[in-house]
Motif scaffolding. Structure first.
Motif, PDB file in Angstrom:
ATOM      1  N   LEU A  20      38.973   8.832  16.238  1.00  0.00           N
ATOM      2  CA  LEU A  20      39.211   8.399  17.607  1.00  0.00           C
ATOM      3  C   LEU A  20      39.737   6.979  17.593  1.00  0.00           C
ATOM      4  CD1 LEU A  20      36.006   9.774  19.379  1.00  0.00           C
ATOM      5  CD2 LEU A  20      38.182  10.931  18.907  1.00  0.00           C
ATOM      6  N   GLU A  21      40.959   6.825  18.061  1.00  0.00           N
ATOM      7  CA  GLU A  21      41.571   5.503  18.171  1.00  0.00           C
ATOM      8  C   GLU A  21      41.203   4.918  19.533  1.00  0.00           C
ATOM      9  OE1 GLU A  21      43.070   4.442  15.470  1.00  0.00           O
ATOM     10  OE2 GLU A  21      43.061   6.408  14.517  1.00  0.00           O
ATOM     11  N   LYS A  22      41.225   3.604  19.618  1.00  0.00           N
ATOM     12  CA  LYS A  22      40.861   2.941  20.870  1.00  0.00           C
ATOM     13  C   LYS A  22      41.683   3.482  22.041  1.00  0.00           C
ATOM     14  CE  LYS A  22      40.789  -1.452  23.257  1.00  0.00           C
ATOM     15  NZ  LYS A  22      41.159  -2.867  23.215  1.00  0.00           N
ATOM     16  N   GLN A  23      42.980   3.625  21.855  1.00  0.00           N
ATOM     17  CA  GLN A  23      43.828   4.072  22.959  1.00  0.00           C
ATOM     18  C   GLN A  23      43.477   5.486  23.396  1.00  0.00           C
ATOM     19  OE1 GLN A  23      45.655   2.042  24.729  1.00  0.00           O
ATOM     20  NE2 GLN A  23      46.085   3.704  26.139  1.00  0.00           N
ATOM     21  N   GLU A  24      43.133   6.348  22.465  1.00  0.00           N
ATOM     22  CA  GLU A  24      42.719   7.709  22.827  1.00  0.00           C
ATOM     23  C   GLU A  24      41.454   7.667  23.686  1.00  0.00           C
ATOM     24  OE1 GLU A  24      44.015  10.662  19.236  1.00  0.00           O
ATOM     25  OE2 GLU A  24      42.422   9.239  18.776  1.00  0.00           O
ATOM     26  N   ILE A  25      40.526   6.800  23.312  1.00  0.00           N
ATOM     27  CA  ILE A  25      39.279   6.676  24.072  1.00  0.00           C
ATOM     28  C   ILE A  25      39.562   6.134  25.459  1.00  0.00           C
ATOM     29  CG2 ILE A  25      37.056   5.469  24.180  1.00  0.00           C
ATOM     30  CD1 ILE A  25      37.062   5.622  21.049  1.00  0.00           C
ATOM     31  N   VAL A  26      40.391   5.106  25.543  1.00  0.00           N
ATOM     32  CA  VAL A  26      40.732   4.506  26.841  1.00  0.00           C
ATOM     33  C   VAL A  26      41.327   5.559  27.782  1.00  0.00           C
ATOM     34  CG1 VAL A  26      42.293   2.876  27.991  1.00  0.00           C
ATOM     35  CG2 VAL A  26      40.980   2.153  25.985  1.00  0.00           C
ATOM     36  N   VAL A  27      42.265   6.329  27.294  1.00  0.00           N
ATOM     37  CA  VAL A  27      42.903   7.365  28.121  1.00  0.00           C
ATOM     38  C   VAL A  27      41.876   8.413  28.551  1.00  0.00           C
ATOM     39  CG1 VAL A  27      44.577   9.262  28.093  1.00  0.00           C
ATOM     40  CG2 VAL A  27      45.214   7.009  27.195  1.00  0.00           C
ATOM     41  N   ALA A  28      41.054   8.872  27.600  1.00  0.00           N
ATOM     42  CA  ALA A  28      40.081   9.936  27.895  1.00  0.00           C
ATOM     43  C   ALA A  28      39.048   9.498  28.927  1.00  0.00           C
ATOM     44  CB  ALA A  28      39.393  10.393  26.612  1.00  0.00           C
ATOM     45  N   VAL A  29      38.554   8.269  28.813  1.00  0.00           N
ATOM     46  CA  VAL A  29      37.495   7.835  29.738  1.00  0.00           C
ATOM     47  C   VAL A  29      38.045   7.496  31.115  1.00  0.00           C
ATOM     48  CG1 VAL A  29      35.979   7.054  27.878  1.00  0.00           C
ATOM     49  CG2 VAL A  29      37.466   5.401  29.020  1.00  0.00           C
ATOM     50  N   LYS A  30      39.356   7.438  31.237  1.00  0.00           N
ATOM     51  CA  LYS A  30      39.958   7.210  32.553  1.00  0.00           C
ATOM     52  C   LYS A  30      40.392   8.514  33.211  1.00  0.00           C
ATOM     53  CE  LYS A  30      41.811   2.574  31.853  1.00  0.00           C
ATOM     54  NZ  LYS A  30      43.039   1.792  31.685  1.00  0.00           N
ATOM     55  N   SER A  31      40.745   9.526  32.387  1.00  0.00           N
ATOM     56  CA  SER A  31      41.429  10.676  32.979  1.00  0.00           C
ATOM     57  C   SER A  31      40.836  12.041  32.679  1.00  0.00           C
ATOM     58  CB  SER A  31      42.895  10.672  32.530  1.00  0.00           C
ATOM     59  OG  SER A  31      42.976  10.774  31.127  1.00  0.00           O
ATOM     60  N   ASN A  32      40.000  12.179  31.664  1.00  0.00           N
ATOM     61  CA  ASN A  32      39.492  13.504  31.297  1.00  0.00           C
ATOM     62  C   ASN A  32      38.098  13.695  31.894  1.00  0.00           C
ATOM     63  OD1 ASN A  32      38.255  15.697  29.901  1.00  0.00           O
ATOM     64  ND2 ASN A  32      39.842  15.545  28.330  1.00  0.00           N
ATOM     65  N   GLN A  33      38.007  14.501  32.924  1.00  0.00           N
ATOM     66  CA  GLN A  33      36.737  14.673  33.630  1.00  0.00           C
ATOM     67  C   GLN A  33      35.646  15.281  32.757  1.00  0.00           C
ATOM     68  OE1 GLN A  33      35.957  13.358  36.649  1.00  0.00           O
ATOM     69  NE2 GLN A  33      37.966  12.425  36.364  1.00  0.00           N
ATOM     70  N   LYS A  34      36.004  16.162  31.840  1.00  0.00           N
ATOM     71  CA  LYS A  34      34.987  16.748  30.950  1.00  0.00           C
ATOM     72  C   LYS A  34      34.410  15.685  30.021  1.00  0.00           C
ATOM     73  CE  LYS A  34      36.631  21.478  31.018  1.00  0.00           C
ATOM     74  NZ  LYS A  34      37.196  22.589  30.260  1.00  0.00           N
ATOM     75  N   VAL A  35      35.264  14.815  29.506  1.00  0.00           N
ATOM     76  CA  VAL A  35      34.802  13.721  28.643  1.00  0.00           C
ATOM     77  C   VAL A  35      33.902  12.783  29.443  1.00  0.00           C
ATOM     78  CG1 VAL A  35      35.532  11.675  27.344  1.00  0.00           C
ATOM     79  CG2 VAL A  35      36.772  13.840  27.072  1.00  0.00           C
ATOM     80  N   ILE A  36      34.352  12.413  30.622  1.00  0.00           N
ATOM     81  CA  ILE A  36      33.585  11.497  31.475  1.00  0.00           C
ATOM     82  C   ILE A  36      32.217  12.093  31.790  1.00  0.00           C
ATOM     83  CG2 ILE A  36      33.479  10.429  33.771  1.00  0.00           C
ATOM     84  CD1 ILE A  36      36.626  10.270  33.557  1.00  0.00           C
ATOM     85  N   LYS A  37      32.194  13.362  32.185  1.00  0.00           N
ATOM     86  CA  LYS A  37      30.929  14.006  32.538  1.00  0.00           C
ATOM     87  C   LYS A  37      29.976  14.035  31.342  1.00  0.00           C
ATOM     88  CE  LYS A  37      28.919  18.209  34.445  1.00  0.00           C
ATOM     89  NZ  LYS A  37      29.157  19.583  34.868  1.00  0.00           N
ATOM     90  N   PHE A  38      30.487  14.371  30.164  1.00  0.00           N
ATOM     91  CA  PHE A  38      29.633  14.395  28.979  1.00  0.00           C
ATOM     92  C   PHE A  38      29.059  13.009  28.709  1.00  0.00           C
ATOM     93  CE2 PHE A  38      28.801  13.793  24.493  1.00  0.00           C
ATOM     94  CZ  PHE A  38      27.955  14.851  24.228  1.00  0.00           C
TER      95      PHE A  38
END
Length: 109
Positions: free
Chosen positions: A41-59
């Protein structure tokens, strides 16, 4: 005594089922974040996921692990990545993710 043993066995079975589901969800979230499928997991991948992926955010919101939850807080992201990146190579690999997930699981059980 039989009833107590039955309840204890049922509780252990429920814990085992929860553990399997939680670990499966955690691995799925890792894969959702790892959009380039590098296994890290690269920093940019994490940044994008925590802003836009609702499943990631919910988990992350519900996982019970403060370090994972802090990935959702922009002001804490750098410090959290430093904590998670135990080998200091600049990204979070599956082993580092699993170690944090094990901590989250211990908080849940």
């Amino acid at each position: 005594a039989d009833e107590r043993e039955r309840r204890e066995r049922a509780a252990l079975a429920a814990d085992a089922e929860f553990t399997a589901e939680f670990l499966s969800a955690a691995r799925a979230v890792f894969n959702m974040i790892d959009v380039d499928e590098s296994g890290d997991l690269e920093k940019q991948e994490i940044v994008v996921a925590v802003k836009s992926n609702q499943k990631v955010i919910k988990f992350l919101v519900n996982c019970g692990e403060p370090n994972l939850q802090n990935l959702l807080v922009p002001s804490r992201l750098e410090a959290t990545l430093a904590v998670l990146d135990t080998d200091r190579d600049g990204h979070i690999d599956a082993v580092e993710w699993e170690a944090c997930i094990e901590s989250a699981l211990a908080n849940k059980l």
